[in-house]
Design an enzyme around this catalytic site. Structure first.
Site, short mmCIF file in Angstrom:
data_model
loop_
_atom_site.label_atom_id
_atom_site.label_comp_id
_atom_site.label_asym_id
_atom_site.label_seq_id
_atom_site.Cartn_x
_atom_site.Cartn_y
_atom_site.Cartn_z
N SER A 6 17.56 26.61 5.92
CA SER A 6 16.26 27.90 6.09
C SER A 6 15.93 28.09 4.95
O SER A 6 16.67 28.35 4.25
CB SER A 6 17.32 29.15 6.76
OG SER A 6 17.10 30.33 6.32
N HIS A 31 13.60 25.08 8.96
CA HIS A 31 13.85 26.39 9.52
C HIS A 31 13.33 27.75 9.48
O HIS A 31 13.59 28.20 7.75
CB HIS A 31 15.24 26.50 9.80
CG HIS A 31 15.83 27.77 10.53
ND1 HIS A 31 16.61 27.57 12.09
CD2 HIS A 31 16.14 29.48 10.51
CE1 HIS A 31 16.15 29.11 12.36
NE2 HIS A 31 16.45 29.66 11.71
N ASP A 33 12.73 31.37 9.17
CA ASP A 33 13.36 33.20 9.67
C ASP A 33 12.54 33.82 9.23
O ASP A 33 12.83 34.89 8.40
CB ASP A 33 15.01 33.85 8.98
CG ASP A 33 15.72 32.55 9.98
OD1 ASP A 33 16.23 32.75 10.89
OD2 ASP A 33 16.78 32.15 8.65
N MET A 35 11.30 37.70 10.05
CA MET A 35 11.77 38.78 10.66
C MET A 35 10.72 40.16 10.22
O MET A 35 9.97 40.00 9.07
CB MET A 35 13.03 39.27 9.23
CG MET A 35 13.76 38.01 9.77
SD MET A 35 15.17 39.08 8.51
CE MET A 35 16.48 37.31 8.59
N HIS A 64 12.10 30.48 14.17
CA HIS A 64 13.48 31.55 14.89
C HIS A 64 12.43 33.18 14.43
O HIS A 64 12.31 33.43 13.23
CB HIS A 64 14.55 31.18 13.86
CG HIS A 64 15.44 32.23 14.31
ND1 HIS A 64 16.74 32.43 14.04
CD2 HIS A 64 14.69 33.15 15.26
CE1 HIS A 64 16.96 32.87 14.26
NE2 HIS A 64 16.70 33.79 15.34
N MET A 66 12.23 36.66 15.04
CA MET A 66 13.49 37.64 15.20
C MET A 66 12.33 38.97 14.90
O MET A 66 12.47 39.65 13.99
CB MET A 66 14.78 38.20 13.56
CG MET A 66 15.66 36.92 14.07
SD MET A 66 16.71 36.45 12.66
CE MET A 66 15.62 35.25 11.96
N MET A 135 23.74 31.76 17.33
CA MET A 135 23.48 32.54 16.42
C MET A 135 25.55 32.45 15.82
O MET A 135 26.38 33.36 16.59
CB MET A 135 23.27 34.12 16.42
CG MET A 135 21.76 33.99 16.83
SD MET A 135 20.33 33.13 15.12
CE MET A 135 21.37 34.29 13.72
N GLY A 140 20.14 38.94 10.88
CA GLY A 140 19.42 39.90 9.47
C GLY A 140 19.61 39.11 7.96
O GLY A 140 18.63 39.87 7.41
N ASP A 170 23.08 28.84 14.10
CA ASP A 170 22.46 29.12 13.04
C ASP A 170 23.64 30.19 12.75
O ASP A 170 23.86 30.79 13.26
CB ASP A 170 20.97 29.67 13.29
CG ASP A 170 20.18 30.15 12.79
OD1 ASP A 170 20.35 30.62 11.30
OD2 ASP A 170 19.27 31.13 12.89
N GLY A 171 23.86 29.99 11.06
CA GLY A 171 24.01 31.28 10.83
C GLY A 171 25.88 30.63 10.13
O GLY A 171 26.73 30.84 10.91
C1 DX5 Z 1 20.43 35.08 9.81
C2 DX5 Z 1 19.31 33.97 10.01
C3 DX5 Z 1 20.16 32.43 9.83
C4 DX5 Z 1 20.83 32.26 7.92
C5 DX5 Z 1 21.50 31.72 7.59
O1 DX5 Z 1 19.58 36.06 9.99
O2 DX5 Z 1 18.90 33.51 10.94
O3 DX5 Z 1 18.69 31.71 10.12
O4 DX5 Z 1 19.40 32.24 7.32
O5 DX5 Z 1 22.31 31.52 6.71
P1 DX5 Z 1 23.78 30.96 5.81
O6 DX5 Z 1 23.55 29.85 6.25
O7 DX5 Z 1 23.53 31.36 4.56
O8 DX5 Z 1 24.54 31.48 7.23
ZN ZN Z 2 17.89 31.25 12.13
#
Ligand code: DX5
Ligand code: ZN
Length: 213
Positions: A6, A31, A33, A35, A64, A66, A135, A140, A170-171
């Site tokens: 990510s 990936h 993210d 937001m 992704h 969000m 997730m 976030g 993810d996460g």
């Molecule tokens: C959270 C994101 C993830 C995040 C993962 O909102 O969707 O993709 O970047 O980070 P790690 O691997 O550090 O949990």
């Molecule tokens: Zn993500």
């Protein structure tokens, strides 16, 4: 196991270099993210950032979203070079129509399930899905701990999805949590802090793959 780093955890003063390094280090996809400061508090990358980085790599780009009203932004991310677009059911007025739209613009479709969102929400669109993003944390931010109750969800997905669909977590992924997820049927993981806190990205990616065998 596919490993999808990510960019949220990358050094944002040198995203291009980071991307090239990840490709050389064995990443399977990138990936992004996205937001909007509304669906989640933070604001991150827009489609221009992704379009510029598209020129640097042939890796699969997973976007992704969000964001609220993801349908409004899909065309822009498709033109920017996304290969997969992932939406959250909570952000879509009509999930089936959002997934349909992703497919109709020629991209692969993904739906992300927040930790409290059950798999039932996918019941009437499983056949249209290329990926489910489980997730492992609340969306976030990176660096949170994996929520163990999501293992059960990963296992449930195996029985409702077509065999070709990717089950991506993810996460909270690290060299230990990846083992548990693989045992439950995950075939792909997103990793932010685990990879980027390691100075050797290739070693970190290899470890995630090795521990999921
Ligand atoms: C959270 C994101 C993830 C995040 C993962 O909102 O969707 O993709 O970047 O980070 P790690 O691997 O550090 O949990
Ligand atoms: Zn993500």
């Amino acid at each position: 196991m596919l490993v999808c780093p990510s960019m949220l955890s990358a050094n944002s003063t040198k995203l291009g270099e980071e991307l090239i390094n990840l490709e050389k280090s064995g990443a399977d996809s990138i990936h992004w993210d996205v937001m909007d400061g509304s669906f989640v508090e933070a604001i991150t990358f827009g489609h221009h950032v992704i379009a510029d980085h598209r020129k640097l790599s042939n890796l699969r780009f997973d976007v992704h979203l969000m964001v609220e009203n993801p349908e409004k932004h899909m065309e822009n991310f498709a033109q920017a070079g996304a290969d997969v677009i992932i939406v959250h059911p909570e952000a879509c007025g009509r999930l089936h129509s959002a997934v349909d739209r992703i497919k109709s613009i020629g991209l692969k479709s993904g739906v992300a399930l927040n930790p409290a969102t059950p798999v039932d929400v996918l019941k009437y669109c499983v056949d249209e899905l290329d990926m489910v993003l489980v997730m492992g944390v609340n969306p976030g931010s990176s660096g949170q701990s994996f929520i163990e109750s999501q293992l059960k969800k990963i296992a449930q997905l195996g029985s409702i999805l077509p065999p070709s669909a990717e089950i991506c977590v993810d996460g909270g992924m690290n060299d230990q949590t990846v083992k548990e997820c693989a045992k439950c049927g995950a075939n792909s993981v997103v990793s932010g802090s685990y990879i980027f806190k390691n100075s050797d990205y290739a070693a970190a990616i290899a470890k995630l793959k090795e521990n999921s065998r």
